[in-house]
Scaffold this motif. Sequence first.
Motif, PDB file in Angstrom:
ATOM      1  N   PRO A  22     -48.077 -19.183 -52.997  1.00 22.47           N
ATOM      2  CA  PRO A  22     -48.575 -19.859 -51.519  1.00 22.47           C
ATOM      3  C   PRO A  22     -47.544 -19.159 -50.502  1.00 22.47           C
ATOM      4  N   THR A  23     -46.317 -19.021 -50.763  1.00 19.33           N
ATOM      5  CA  THR A  23     -45.161 -18.581 -49.717  1.00 19.33           C
ATOM      6  C   THR A  23     -45.585 -17.104 -49.409  1.00 19.33           C
ATOM      7  N   ARG A  68     -47.755 -16.108 -45.552  1.00 15.02           N
ATOM      8  CA  ARG A  68     -46.971 -15.002 -44.759  1.00 15.02           C
ATOM      9  C   ARG A  68     -47.789 -14.003 -44.366  1.00 15.02           C
ATOM     10  N   LEU A  69     -48.552 -13.711 -45.445  1.00 12.87           N
ATOM     11  CA  LEU A  69     -49.730 -12.335 -45.070  1.00 12.87           C
ATOM     12  C   LEU A  69     -50.776 -13.037 -44.167  1.00 12.87           C
ATOM     13  N   ALA A 110     -40.863 -26.352 -50.669  1.00 10.59           N
ATOM     14  CA  ALA A 110     -42.139 -25.808 -51.226  1.00 10.59           C
ATOM     15  C   ALA A 110     -41.734 -24.284 -51.440  1.00 10.59           C
ATOM     16  N   GLU A 111     -41.211 -23.760 -50.555  1.00 11.59           N
ATOM     17  CA  GLU A 111     -40.588 -22.328 -50.598  1.00 11.59           C
ATOM     18  C   GLU A 111     -39.594 -22.205 -51.599  1.00 11.59           C
ATOM     19  N   LEU A 112     -38.540 -23.227 -51.419  1.00 13.28           N
ATOM     20  CA  LEU A 112     -37.762 -22.972 -52.744  1.00 13.28           C
ATOM     21  C   LEU A 112     -38.137 -22.925 -54.044  1.00 13.28           C
ATOM     22  N   PRO A 126     -47.426 -28.161 -46.863  1.00 15.33           N
ATOM     23  CA  PRO A 126     -46.885 -26.489 -47.071  1.00 15.33           C
ATOM     24  C   PRO A 126     -47.879 -25.878 -47.679  1.00 15.33           C
ATOM     25  N   PRO A 127     -48.067 -24.357 -47.464  1.00 17.09           N
ATOM     26  CA  PRO A 127     -47.145 -23.821 -46.289  1.00 17.09           C
ATOM     27  C   PRO A 127     -47.647 -24.425 -45.064  1.00 17.09           C
ATOM     28  N   VAL A 128     -46.655 -25.099 -43.926  1.00 17.99           N
ATOM     29  CA  VAL A 128     -47.022 -25.393 -43.068  1.00 17.99           C
ATOM     30  C   VAL A 128     -47.519 -24.475 -41.712  1.00 17.99           C
TER      31      VAL A 128
END
Length: 372
Positions: free
Chosen positions: A119-120, A124-125, A279-281, A350-352
Amino acid sequence: MSDTTNDTDAAGEGTATSDGDADRPTTSVEGAGEPAELDGLAVDEAVERVRAREPDRDPETVRAALGFVAEDGVVSRDALRESLKLTSKVLTTAETRVELAGIALDDAREAAESVPDLPTVEARLEDFAAEVAAVENRAAALGEDLQAVVDDRADPAARFAVADGLRQVDERAREVQRTADEIQFDLEAFERWLDSHAVRVRDLGEDLDALAASLDDLATAVDAIEAASTGDAVETAAGEAGGNAAADSDAGVDDPARAWFDATCSHRATGLTVADLRAELGDLRTWADREGADPVGEGGLDDLAARLDDLDGRHGALGERLDAAAEPEWTDRFGEAVAAVESDLADCAPPVDWGVVQSTVEEHRADIGSDA
């Protein structure tokens, strides 16, 4: 974009006597008894003439616009022709930079195909795709706006409108170029992030630094709110006792209730930051496990996880202090607004989407602005 500057008569020579222009007001403006043409006038005189017809216009804005169609301080058709050429070049450069941003997005998508489907990465994309689409739309609109200016260039009576149109297109084209350059730069950084575990760890550490700074600011606000709350208590006691203790209390907050509401909104938004970083971690741990890229040791994801836990604890403690400091009058005044913010932010998982978070908080702050 089509070429708008190669006409034999780019500034309008020979057009006033054509059949199609027979009714064009080239010698007077409706409601004004003086000539409409600005050609041949010094810029200062041209500014006064424009403002005589349109007194609400800012003189400096008028002067800046007429500067686009002036040479040696005099408004002229030749200067208009040159300005059209220059503005076309500025717009062409902006369009080229937008195309390069689109190419950079394609490159980033290709690079992302070789990394885990997380998801991270996807978020971003999607954000970059939205940014590129937005700047492409802005560039396309500029092309249409410039064409509209060109369509009016033959009319001497429209000289100011053409000049102002050129000024606006030029300014917006330069902003589009800057935006496209920034997007391309960010996409190149994103590719480095995709390619390197060390870069991902570093960037997450910087995000934790930013979170810590936000919590520092929030703590300062909570300190002032607590002081204001204490001051209210002292004032109440002093009033009951008939004393002057309230006069010695200075909380440093003009409107403690509004300050409490703003800090509470910030606290809720910061909570989303904590959740987003956690969530990114988790995604980075999954990524590292698949690549065997995060050996146990100082400076890795374990250290970042410990820092995030500490920051999460600070965030929770600040929330408790805000709740404890709240006076009944504050919650009566803003309790419903706080509940509305919490309700609207509840779906921001998340992702927010930080654009949604910012607009939501700003909307609610604006809604209670008249009550502040």
